[in-house]
Design a protein around this motif. Structure first.
Motif, mmCIF file in Angstrom:
data_model
loop_
_atom_site.group_PDB
_atom_site.id
_atom_site.type_symbol
_atom_site.label_atom_id
_atom_site.label_comp_id
_atom_site.label_asym_id
_atom_site.label_seq_id
_atom_site.Cartn_x
_atom_site.Cartn_y
_atom_site.Cartn_z
ATOM 1 N N SER A 143 2.417 -0.980 -12.001
ATOM 2 C CA SER A 143 3.477 -1.903 -12.372
ATOM 3 C C SER A 143 4.760 -1.448 -11.694
ATOM 4 O O SER A 143 5.081 -0.262 -11.684
ATOM 5 N N ALA A 144 5.496 -2.386 -11.128
ATOM 6 C CA ALA A 144 6.776 -2.063 -10.487
ATOM 7 C C ALA A 144 7.941 -2.502 -11.365
ATOM 8 O O ALA A 144 9.091 -2.421 -10.960
ATOM 9 N N GLY A 145 7.648 -3.013 -12.558
ATOM 10 C CA GLY A 145 8.715 -3.432 -13.456
ATOM 11 C C GLY A 145 8.974 -4.923 -13.394
ATOM 12 O O GLY A 145 8.131 -5.705 -12.963
ATOM 13 N N THR A 146 10.177 -5.302 -13.812
ATOM 14 C CA THR A 146 10.566 -6.707 -13.861
ATOM 15 C C THR A 146 11.623 -6.976 -12.800
ATOM 16 O O THR A 146 12.567 -6.201 -12.648
ATOM 17 N N SER A 147 11.456 -8.068 -12.062
ATOM 18 C CA SER A 147 12.411 -8.428 -11.014
ATOM 19 C C SER A 147 12.160 -9.858 -10.568
ATOM 20 O O SER A 147 11.061 -10.378 -10.723
ATOM 21 N N THR A 148 13.195 -10.468 -9.992
ATOM 22 C CA THR A 148 12.973 -11.738 -9.295
ATOM 23 C C THR A 148 12.381 -11.403 -7.933
ATOM 24 O O THR A 148 12.515 -10.275 -7.436
ATOM 25 N N SER A 149 11.710 -12.368 -7.310
ATOM 26 C CA SER A 149 11.143 -12.095 -5.989
ATOM 27 C C SER A 149 12.234 -11.813 -4.961
ATOM 28 O O SER A 149 12.055 -10.983 -4.084
ATOM 29 N N ARG A 150 13.382 -12.484 -5.081
ATOM 30 C CA ARG A 150 14.490 -12.239 -4.129
ATOM 31 C C ARG A 150 15.019 -10.816 -4.250
ATOM 32 O O ARG A 150 15.250 -10.140 -3.248
ATOM 33 N N ASP A 151 15.234 -10.345 -5.488
ATOM 34 C CA ASP A 151 15.743 -8.983 -5.670
ATOM 35 C C ASP A 151 14.721 -7.949 -5.196
ATOM 36 O O ASP A 151 15.080 -6.943 -4.579
ATOM 37 N N ALA A 152 13.446 -8.207 -5.474
ATOM 38 C CA ALA A 152 12.393 -7.283 -5.036
ATOM 39 C C ALA A 152 12.312 -7.258 -3.505
ATOM 40 O O ALA A 152 12.075 -6.205 -2.907
ATOM 41 N N THR A 153 12.532 -8.398 -2.869
ATOM 42 C CA THR A 153 12.552 -8.463 -1.406
ATOM 43 C C THR A 153 13.707 -7.643 -0.857
ATOM 44 O O THR A 153 13.544 -6.889 0.108
ATOM 45 N N ASP A 154 14.880 -7.765 -1.476
ATOM 46 C CA ASP A 154 16.035 -6.969 -1.034
ATOM 47 C C ASP A 154 15.745 -5.474 -1.168
ATOM 48 O O ASP A 154 16.089 -4.683 -0.289
ATOM 49 N N VAL A 158 5.945 -12.582 -0.150
ATOM 50 C CA VAL A 158 5.511 -12.480 -1.540
ATOM 51 C C VAL A 158 4.028 -12.822 -1.606
ATOM 52 O O VAL A 158 3.578 -13.782 -0.988
ATOM 53 N N THR A 159 3.285 -12.030 -2.355
ATOM 54 C CA THR A 159 1.869 -12.304 -2.567
ATOM 55 C C THR A 159 1.556 -12.087 -4.043
ATOM 56 O O THR A 159 2.373 -11.527 -4.781
ATOM 57 N N GLY A 160 0.406 -12.526 -4.461
ATOM 58 C CA GLY A 160 0.025 -12.397 -5.864
ATOM 59 C C GLY A 160 -0.471 -11.007 -6.214
ATOM 60 O O GLY A 160 -0.692 -10.171 -5.339
ATOM 61 N N CYS A 161 -0.617 -10.770 -7.501
ATOM 62 C CA CYS A 161 -1.239 -9.541 -8.014
ATOM 63 C C CYS A 161 -2.647 -9.931 -8.435
ATOM 64 O O CYS A 161 -2.827 -10.859 -9.226
ATOM 65 N N SER A 162 -3.623 -9.232 -7.936
ATOM 66 C CA SER A 162 -5.016 -9.550 -8.195
ATOM 67 C C SER A 162 -5.300 -9.700 -9.692
ATOM 68 O O SER A 162 -4.967 -8.825 -10.489
#
Length: 153
Positions: A11-22, A48-52
């Motif tokens: 788990s990498a925690g909680t984030s928006t995809s934009r913030d995680a991309t940054d 961005v890709t899915g989590c299996s």
């Protein structure tokens, strides 16, 4: 990368995809700085890709493939050696290093950063024209904040 694993992905925690991309861009930039030889990085953007096995509207991973071409082909070995030496000094654990199974037996380095929840795979492509390092970064599995959905790009 080790905690909260389901199918080997932390788990990498909680984030928006934009913030995680940054965040991923910053991690890639840090690795670029560690290479320490003159050259040029490709301008590939993270995706961005899915989590299996998880809901693709709520869970996602960030991937960032890019390459580094040294200004002089003779600097390729130095670039790879610097990564092998410098990554552990910056929170990375090298989990694999050595020739891969390709026809060229290219040297491959895989390292995990448990704090950043990112893994990097580097392949020294000495026989490419031009010679380069191929880098693939991938994050752990993020969950978007409540009420939001994953932006796929």
């Amino acid at each position: 990368m080790t905690d909260d694993k389901s199918d080997g992905v932390p788990s990498a925690g909680t984030s928006t995809s934009r913030d995680a991309t940054d965040t991923m861009k910053k991690v890639s930039s840090g690795i670029y700085d560690l290479i320490g030889v003159k050259g040029k990085a490709s301008e590939n953007l993270p995706g961005v890709t899915g989590c299996s096995g998880k809901d693709t509207k709520t869970y996602f991973r960030i991937f960032h493939p890019w390459s580094f071409t040294p200004a002089s082909a003779s600097d390729l070995d130095e670039a790879m050696e610097r990564l092998k030496r410098e990554l552990p000094k910056h929170g990375w654990e090298i989990v694999e290093y050595g020739p891969n199974n390709s026809k060229n037996r290219s040297i491959t380095l895989t390292a995990d950063n448990d704090k950043k929840k990112v893994s990097v795979n580097v392949i020294k492509m000495a026989k490419s024209d031009p010679p380069m390092l191929s880098l693939d970064l991938v994050s752990g599995c993020y969950k978007v904040p409540d009420g939001e959905e994953v932006e796929h790009y």
